[in-house]
Design a protein around this motif. Structure first.
Motif, mmCIF file in Angstrom:
data_model
loop_
_atom_site.group_PDB
_atom_site.id
_atom_site.type_symbol
_atom_site.label_atom_id
_atom_site.label_comp_id
_atom_site.label_asym_id
_atom_site.label_seq_id
_atom_site.Cartn_x
_atom_site.Cartn_y
_atom_site.Cartn_z
ATOM 1 N N LEU A 36 0.820 -1.204 0.000
ATOM 2 C CA LEU A 36 0.000 0.000 0.000
ATOM 3 C C LEU A 36 0.860 1.262 0.000
ATOM 4 C CD1 LEU A 36 -2.781 -1.044 2.557
ATOM 5 C CD2 LEU A 36 -2.997 -0.861 0.068
ATOM 6 N N MET A 37 2.016 1.203 0.637
ATOM 7 C CA MET A 37 2.909 2.349 0.646
ATOM 8 C C MET A 37 3.534 2.601 -0.729
ATOM 9 S SD MET A 37 2.665 3.796 3.493
ATOM 10 C CE MET A 37 4.033 4.954 3.402
ATOM 11 N N ARG A 38 3.413 1.619 -1.619
ATOM 12 C CA ARG A 38 3.835 1.815 -3.011
ATOM 13 C C ARG A 38 2.650 2.149 -3.905
ATOM 14 N NH1 ARG A 38 8.239 -2.983 -4.324
ATOM 15 N NH2 ARG A 38 9.461 -2.816 -2.416
ATOM 16 N N ASP A 39 1.520 2.447 -3.288
ATOM 17 C CA ASP A 39 0.304 2.844 -4.009
ATOM 18 C C ASP A 39 -0.313 1.723 -4.826
ATOM 19 O OD1 ASP A 39 0.508 5.417 -3.005
ATOM 20 O OD2 ASP A 39 1.715 6.114 -4.694
ATOM 21 N N VAL A 40 -0.050 0.466 -4.465
ATOM 22 C CA VAL A 40 -0.676 -0.660 -5.157
ATOM 23 C C VAL A 40 -2.159 -0.685 -4.804
ATOM 24 C CG1 VAL A 40 -0.719 -3.166 -5.441
ATOM 25 C CG2 VAL A 40 1.459 -1.971 -5.133
ATOM 26 N N ASP A 41 -2.996 -0.952 -5.789
ATOM 27 C CA ASP A 41 -4.445 -0.980 -5.575
ATOM 28 C C ASP A 41 -4.798 -2.019 -4.512
ATOM 29 O OD1 ASP A 41 -7.211 -0.149 -6.668
ATOM 30 O OD2 ASP A 41 -7.286 -2.335 -6.734
ATOM 31 N N VAL A 42 -5.694 -1.653 -3.601
ATOM 32 C CA VAL A 42 -6.003 -2.519 -2.464
ATOM 33 C C VAL A 42 -6.605 -3.846 -2.910
ATOM 34 C CG1 VAL A 42 -8.306 -1.532 -2.099
ATOM 35 C CG2 VAL A 42 -7.087 -2.592 -0.185
ATOM 36 N N ALA A 43 -7.377 -3.848 -4.000
ATOM 37 C CA ALA A 43 -7.952 -5.107 -4.487
ATOM 38 C C ALA A 43 -6.863 -6.071 -4.930
ATOM 39 C CB ALA A 43 -8.919 -4.832 -5.641
ATOM 40 N N LEU A 44 -5.803 -5.536 -5.540
ATOM 41 C CA LEU A 44 -4.694 -6.383 -5.969
ATOM 42 C C LEU A 44 -3.914 -6.894 -4.753
ATOM 43 C CD1 LEU A 44 -3.316 -7.516 -8.484
ATOM 44 C CD2 LEU A 44 -1.861 -5.472 -8.528
ATOM 45 N N VAL A 45 -3.807 -6.063 -3.718
ATOM 46 C CA VAL A 45 -3.149 -6.487 -2.482
ATOM 47 C C VAL A 45 -3.899 -7.661 -1.859
ATOM 48 C CG1 VAL A 45 -2.523 -5.804 -0.129
ATOM 49 C CG2 VAL A 45 -2.172 -4.208 -2.026
ATOM 50 N N VAL A 46 -5.222 -7.550 -1.795
ATOM 51 C CA VAL A 46 -6.042 -8.627 -1.226
ATOM 52 C C VAL A 46 -5.874 -9.907 -2.045
ATOM 53 C CG1 VAL A 46 -8.415 -9.385 -0.772
ATOM 54 C CG2 VAL A 46 -7.703 -7.064 -0.173
ATOM 55 N N GLU A 47 -5.826 -9.770 -3.367
ATOM 56 C CA GLU A 47 -5.645 -10.942 -4.233
ATOM 57 C C GLU A 47 -4.322 -11.637 -3.944
ATOM 58 O OE1 GLU A 47 -4.605 -11.774 -8.905
ATOM 59 O OE2 GLU A 47 -5.995 -10.134 -8.455
ATOM 60 N N GLY A 48 -3.253 -10.863 -3.795
ATOM 61 C CA GLY A 48 -1.954 -11.448 -3.510
ATOM 62 C C GLY A 48 -1.917 -12.143 -2.159
ATOM 63 N N LEU A 49 -2.558 -11.534 -1.158
ATOM 64 C CA LEU A 49 -2.599 -12.151 0.172
ATOM 65 C C LEU A 49 -3.465 -13.407 0.175
ATOM 66 C CD1 LEU A 49 -2.913 -9.057 2.537
ATOM 67 C CD2 LEU A 49 -0.892 -10.440 2.079
ATOM 68 N N ARG A 50 -4.499 -13.410 -0.654
ATOM 69 C CA ARG A 50 -5.381 -14.590 -0.703
ATOM 70 C C ARG A 50 -4.608 -15.811 -1.195
ATOM 71 N NH1 ARG A 50 -8.959 -12.657 -3.744
ATOM 72 N NH2 ARG A 50 -10.358 -11.914 -2.101
ATOM 73 N N ASP A 51 -3.763 -15.633 -2.182
ATOM 74 C CA ASP A 51 -2.953 -16.750 -2.678
ATOM 75 C C ASP A 51 -2.044 -17.293 -1.577
ATOM 76 O OD1 ASP A 51 -4.133 -16.443 -5.141
ATOM 77 O OD2 ASP A 51 -2.507 -15.215 -5.965
ATOM 78 N N ALA A 52 -1.441 -16.374 -0.805
ATOM 79 C CA ALA A 52 -0.569 -16.804 0.286
ATOM 80 C C ALA A 52 -1.378 -17.496 1.377
ATOM 81 C CB ALA A 52 0.176 -15.604 0.869
ATOM 82 N N LEU A 53 -2.586 -16.992 1.639
ATOM 83 C CA LEU A 53 -3.437 -17.587 2.667
ATOM 84 C C LEU A 53 -3.809 -19.025 2.310
ATOM 85 C CD1 LEU A 53 -5.155 -17.344 5.246
ATOM 86 C CD2 LEU A 53 -6.984 -16.377 3.826
ATOM 87 N N ASP A 54 -4.090 -19.261 1.044
ATOM 88 C CA ASP A 54 -4.435 -20.624 0.612
ATOM 89 C C ASP A 54 -3.289 -21.588 0.891
ATOM 90 O OD1 ASP A 54 -6.897 -19.739 -0.251
ATOM 91 O OD2 ASP A 54 -6.277 -19.483 -2.344
ATOM 92 N N VAL A 55 -2.063 -21.145 0.650
ATOM 93 C CA VAL A 55 -0.899 -22.001 0.892
ATOM 94 C C VAL A 55 -0.726 -22.247 2.395
ATOM 95 C CG1 VAL A 55 1.590 -22.243 0.600
ATOM 96 C CG2 VAL A 55 0.223 -21.183 -1.210
ATOM 97 N N VAL A 56 -0.915 -21.200 3.190
ATOM 98 C CA VAL A 56 -0.782 -21.344 4.649
ATOM 99 C C VAL A 56 -1.818 -22.331 5.180
ATOM 100 C CG1 VAL A 56 -1.048 -20.142 6.855
ATOM 101 C CG2 VAL A 56 0.231 -19.066 4.988
ATOM 102 N N ARG A 57 -3.049 -22.226 4.702
ATOM 103 C CA ARG A 57 -4.104 -23.143 5.151
ATOM 104 C C ARG A 57 -3.793 -24.586 4.741
ATOM 105 N NH1 ARG A 57 -9.337 -19.400 3.508
ATOM 106 N NH2 ARG A 57 -9.597 -18.358 5.549
ATOM 107 N N GLU A 58 -3.252 -24.745 3.556
ATOM 108 C CA GLU A 58 -2.997 -26.094 3.055
ATOM 109 C C GLU A 58 -1.824 -26.747 3.766
ATOM 110 O OE1 GLU A 58 -1.806 -28.310 -1.168
ATOM 111 O OE2 GLU A 58 -2.417 -26.205 -1.145
ATOM 112 N N THR A 59 -0.763 -25.984 4.006
ATOM 113 C CA THR A 59 0.450 -26.562 4.585
ATOM 114 C C THR A 59 0.504 -26.456 6.099
ATOM 115 O OG1 THR A 59 1.667 -24.466 4.398
ATOM 116 C CG2 THR A 59 1.715 -25.962 2.503
ATOM 117 N N GLN A 60 -0.287 -25.506 6.664
ATOM 118 C CA GLN A 60 -0.247 -25.229 8.101
ATOM 119 C C GLN A 60 1.157 -24.830 8.565
ATOM 120 O OE1 GLN A 60 -2.935 -25.139 10.593
ATOM 121 N NE2 GLN A 60 -3.801 -24.776 8.548
#
Length: 280
Positions: A36-60
């Protein structure tokens, strides 16, 4: 009534509950803040975090073990989106209502720092507090309205119907790259010339060939180093203006304002050096 929350806040909560570890949410906040401090659109930030969240949930496993620190993951996502031509920048403060809200928050933070200093020095008289409040409002609202005016430059064009489509496209792209991407005039002219040369050979319009100006702009990296240099210069100028008040005698409010602006100027200068070293 259910409590309303933003998609980003919900994503941070999801990281907290994915493994039941609060530090996972801290990691997600760190990554999102860096983007966000690089002015990245918040929707794109959420999308990137969602991909990481899926991996965290799968691998624990913790996101830090999977992706590195939050800032490192933010850097990786930024470079990935840039390489894929999917980097979307937020419009920033583009409405005057947003500018007022953001400006008031900036004023409150700035005033809080001044008040703390005045209290510590036992200088918190009525006149000093009123002066600190006035200075904070000028700095906070001035910075916010200046940002809003700059961010709205690419929206303010009133091009007539007689302007050719390709010329209109070039003008809009120029304003986007100059304002939101902080590119130099020389760099923008080169980009426009290359696009025009390409379409001259293909026989198609620039929008048929490259999409909308915003879509084409997403192929390029914002000049973060140049933006940081401008910010550093702006804060340095504010520091000089504040320091001028000390000519007639020592004043804690002016001293505090000078110190804060100098700190921000140095901080942005270091960011400029870091971005330059990283090729951004």
């Amino acid at each position: 009534m259910a409590e309303q929350t933003t998609p980003l806040a919900a994503m941070l909560d999801a990281f907290d509950s994915a493994r039941g570890e609060e530090m996972d949410g801290v990691w997600a906040f760190s990554a999102s803040w860096a983007l966000l401090m690089r002015d990245v659109d918040v929707a794109l930030v959420v999308e990137g975090l969602r991909d990481a969240l899926d991996v965290v949930r799968e691998t624990q496993e913790s996101p830090a073990e999977l992706f590195g620190t939050g800032r490192e993951h933010a850097d990786a996502l930024y470079e990935q989106w840039l390489a894929e031509g999917r980097l979307v920048l937020d419009d920033g403060v583009t409405t005057w209502r947003d500018a007022v809200v953001v400006g008031l928050w900036m004023s409150v933070l700035f005033a809080a720092a001044l008040v703390v200093l005045l209290v510590v020095r036992d200088q918190a008289g009525t006149d000093e507090l009123l002066r600190a409040g006035a200075i904070s409002l000028v700095v906070g609202l001035g910075a916010s309205f200046g940002q809003a005016a700059w961010s709205r430059r690419h929206r303010g064009s009133t091009l007539g119907a007689d302007v050719l489509a390709d010329a209109r496209w070039s003008i809009e792209l120029t304003e986007i790259l100059r304002s939101r991407y902080a590119m130099s005039g020389r760099r923008v002219r080169t980009i426009i010339a290359e696009a025009q040369h390409h379409v001259a050979e293909s026989g198609r319009t620039v929008e048929e060939e490259f999409g909308t100006p915003r879509e084409y702009a997403a192929r390029f990296a914002p000049d973060l180093a140049r933006r940081a240099r401008w910010m550093s210069g702006a804060f340095a100028a504010l520091a000089i203006l504040a320091a001028i008040q000390l000519v007639d005698g020592f004043d804690w409010t002016a001293t505090a304002m000078t110190a804060i602006c100098c700190w921000w100027a140095v901080r942005e200068h270091r960011n400029a050096l870091r971005h330059r070293a990283g090729g951004r």
